[in-house]
Design a protein around this motif. Structure first.
Motif, PDB file in Angstrom:
ATOM      1  N   GLU A 183      -6.338  -3.921 -11.893  1.00 38.86           N
ATOM      2  CA  GLU A 183      -7.648  -4.066 -12.507  1.00 38.86           C
ATOM      3  C   GLU A 183      -8.746  -3.430 -11.660  1.00 38.86           C
ATOM      4  O   GLU A 183      -9.839  -3.146 -12.151  1.00 38.86           O
ATOM      5  N   HIS A 184      -8.463  -3.154 -10.379  1.00 39.01           N
ATOM      6  CA  HIS A 184      -9.459  -2.518  -9.500  1.00 39.01           C
ATOM      7  C   HIS A 184      -9.431  -0.997  -9.550  1.00 39.01           C
ATOM      8  O   HIS A 184     -10.306  -0.358  -8.978  1.00 39.01           O
ATOM      9  N   GLY A 185      -8.410  -0.422 -10.179  1.00 37.57           N
ATOM     10  CA  GLY A 185      -8.379   1.036 -10.287  1.00 37.57           C
ATOM     11  C   GLY A 185      -7.007   1.618 -10.019  1.00 37.57           C
ATOM     12  O   GLY A 185      -5.994   0.919 -10.012  1.00 37.57           O
ATOM     13  N   VAL A 186      -6.980   2.930  -9.751  1.00 36.62           N
ATOM     14  CA  VAL A 186      -5.752   3.694  -9.545  1.00 36.62           C
ATOM     15  C   VAL A 186      -5.687   4.130  -8.091  1.00 36.62           C
ATOM     16  O   VAL A 186      -6.663   4.652  -7.548  1.00 36.62           O
ATOM     17  N   ARG A 187      -4.527   3.928  -7.456  1.00 36.35           N
ATOM     18  CA  ARG A 187      -4.365   4.309  -6.057  1.00 36.35           C
ATOM     19  C   ARG A 187      -3.089   5.111  -5.881  1.00 36.35           C
ATOM     20  O   ARG A 187      -2.033   4.723  -6.407  1.00 36.35           O
ATOM     21  N   GLU A 188      -3.175   6.177  -5.131  1.00 32.49           N
ATOM     22  CA  GLU A 188      -1.986   6.902  -4.710  1.00 32.49           C
ATOM     23  C   GLU A 188      -1.270   6.073  -3.649  1.00 32.49           C
ATOM     24  O   GLU A 188      -1.911   5.410  -2.821  1.00 32.49           O
ATOM     25  N   ALA A 189       0.057   6.096  -3.683  1.00 29.64           N
ATOM     26  CA  ALA A 189       0.806   5.404  -2.658  1.00 29.64           C
ATOM     27  C   ALA A 189       0.579   6.078  -1.300  1.00 29.64           C
ATOM     28  O   ALA A 189       0.468   7.300  -1.222  1.00 29.64           O
ATOM     29  N   ILE A 190       0.482   5.293  -0.240  1.00 24.68           N
ATOM     30  CA  ILE A 190       0.297   5.812   1.114  1.00 24.68           C
ATOM     31  C   ILE A 190       1.668   6.089   1.708  1.00 24.68           C
ATOM     32  O   ILE A 190       2.508   5.183   1.797  1.00 24.68           O
TER      33      ILE A 190
ATOM     34  N   ALA B  57       0.814  -1.220   0.000  1.00 20.99           N
ATOM     35  CA  ALA B  57       0.000   0.000   0.000  1.00 20.99           C
ATOM     36  C   ALA B  57       0.844   1.265   0.000  1.00 20.99           C
ATOM     37  O   ALA B  57       0.361   2.330  -0.390  1.00 20.99           O
ATOM     38  N   ARG B  58       2.092   1.175   0.410  1.00 19.51           N
ATOM     39  CA  ARG B  58       2.966   2.350   0.437  1.00 19.51           C
ATOM     40  C   ARG B  58       3.609   2.605  -0.922  1.00 19.51           C
ATOM     41  O   ARG B  58       4.369   3.561  -1.064  1.00 19.51           O
ATOM     42  N   GLY B  59       3.301   1.766  -1.896  1.00 21.40           N
ATOM     43  CA  GLY B  59       3.822   1.969  -3.243  1.00 21.40           C
ATOM     44  C   GLY B  59       5.149   1.293  -3.509  1.00 21.40           C
ATOM     45  O   GLY B  59       5.704   1.443  -4.604  1.00 21.40           O
ATOM     46  N   TYR B  60       5.671   0.550  -2.539  1.00 23.61           N
ATOM     47  CA  TYR B  60       6.923  -0.160  -2.774  1.00 23.61           C
ATOM     48  C   TYR B  60       6.656  -1.401  -3.613  1.00 23.61           C
ATOM     49  O   TYR B  60       5.632  -2.070  -3.454  1.00 23.61           O
ATOM     50  N   ARG B  61       7.593  -1.704  -4.511  1.00 23.08           N
ATOM     51  CA  ARG B  61       7.401  -2.794  -5.452  1.00 23.08           C
ATOM     52  C   ARG B  61       8.421  -3.907  -5.251  1.00 23.08           C
ATOM     53  O   ARG B  61       9.557  -3.667  -4.830  1.00 23.08           O
ATOM     54  N   LEU B  62       7.959  -5.097  -5.547  1.00 26.52           N
ATOM     55  CA  LEU B  62       8.839  -6.254  -5.671  1.00 26.52           C
ATOM     56  C   LEU B  62       9.009  -6.498  -7.157  1.00 26.52           C
ATOM     57  O   LEU B  62       8.023  -6.672  -7.883  1.00 26.52           O
ATOM     58  N   GLY B  63      10.251  -6.444  -7.648  1.00 25.54           N
ATOM     59  CA  GLY B  63      10.515  -6.659  -9.063  1.00 25.54           C
ATOM     60  C   GLY B  63      11.119  -8.025  -9.307  1.00 25.54           C
ATOM     61  O   GLY B  63      10.981  -8.940  -8.496  1.00 25.54           O
ATOM     62  N   HIS B  64      11.835  -8.158 -10.419  1.00 18.59           N
ATOM     63  CA  HIS B  64      12.421  -9.453 -10.772  1.00 18.59           C
ATOM     64  C   HIS B  64      13.753  -9.702 -10.079  1.00 18.59           C
ATOM     65  O   HIS B  64      14.361 -10.752 -10.292  1.00 18.59           O
ATOM     66  N   GLY B  65      14.206  -8.771  -9.270  1.00 15.06           N
ATOM     67  CA  GLY B  65      15.371  -9.040  -8.443  1.00 15.06           C
ATOM     68  C   GLY B  65      16.660  -8.399  -8.902  1.00 15.06           C
ATOM     69  O   GLY B  65      17.666  -8.457  -8.185  1.00 15.06           O
ATOM     70  N   GLY B  66      16.659  -7.751 -10.074  1.00 10.19           N
ATOM     71  CA  GLY B  66      17.889  -7.126 -10.552  1.00 10.19           C
ATOM     72  C   GLY B  66      18.153  -5.750  -9.973  1.00 10.19           C
ATOM     73  O   GLY B  66      19.272  -5.246 -10.035  1.00 10.19           O
TER      74      GLY B  66
END
Length: 229
Positions: free
Chosen positions: A221-228, A168-177
């Motif tokens: 698919e549920h919409g657009v959210r600003e990061a918290i 919810a804070r907008g942090y992402r898990l990517g492919h690891g590179g």
């Protein structure tokens, strides 16, 4: 880590690919291992396990459902994006069941937007972005993902960034590179970063570290959210 069992990687079959039914996509809600990694080595091991699990679940979604979900995301992005004529937009070539942005960026190209794809020129270094347009000459890049074969690097105003997982804070898990974090940190003027993924990839936390850079928006698919914050 005493008392905690890492999530095992999904079964693989060379003939049918990765097998994963939909229920394991929600294991993070029950598995205590997803709650407590505290040191970087623990976080890194947890991320590897979660990455395998989430990619397997994403790849197991039937094609018809995937296309319907992509259409919803495209609609949300079109509604959220301002007039982009003349602006530079970095996007990505879809990989392992990611949202496919190509129909969207073709439409944006027709509307006058300038488009670019990320290129890894050296491992463990920031990426550069080369211009893309329909019909540009492509070659294989890292992980055999197509990239423009040539072109002077550009600086995008906005990035569409794929998500393996997110919180919810907008942090992402990517492919690891670590390429997107490294690239965003190196840019003299940070572009607006829009993470794109699916609701089944949502995590309570990715346990962000100092090098992790959050997205400005998350679109599913549920919409657009600003990061918290």
């Amino acid at each position: 880590m005493p008392g905690r069992t890492p999530i095992a990687p999904p079964e693989e079959d060379p003939n049918v690919g990765i097998l994963c039914a939909s229920p394991p996509c929600f294991m993070h809600e029950l598995d205590p291992y997803c709650i407590g990694p505290v040191g970087w080595e623990e976080v890194r091991a947890w991320r590897r396990a979660e990455r395998r699990r989430l990619i397997a679940c994403r790849a197991a979604v039937p094609l018809a459902e995937r296309r319907a979900r992509d259409l919803l995301i495209t609609g949300h992005l079109r509604a959220a994006l301002p007039d982009l004529a003349g602006r530079h937009i970095g996007f990505y070539w879809p990989f392992k069941g990611e949202y496919d942005p190509r129909p969207l960026v073709r439409a944006l190209h027709q509307a006058g937007a300038r488009l670019a794809l990320p290129v890894v020129v050296e491992r463990a270094q920031p990426m550069l972005f080369r211009p893309w347009w329909p019909g540009v000459r492509m070659m294989k890049g890292i992980w055999d993902i197509p990239v423009p074969a040539e072109g002077r690097p550009v600086s995008p105003d906005m990035l569409l960034v794929p998500l393996v997982g997110f919180d919810a804070r907008g942090y992402r898990l990517g492919h690891g590179g670590g390429y997107y974090d490294r690239t965003l940190a190196a840019m003299p003027q940070r572009p607006r970063a829009i993470g794109i993924g699916f609701e089944s990839l949502r995590l309570p936390s990715i346990h962000p570290q100092p090098h992790d850079i959050p997205m400005d928006l998350i679109v599913t698919e549920h919409g657009v959210r600003e990061a918290i914050a």
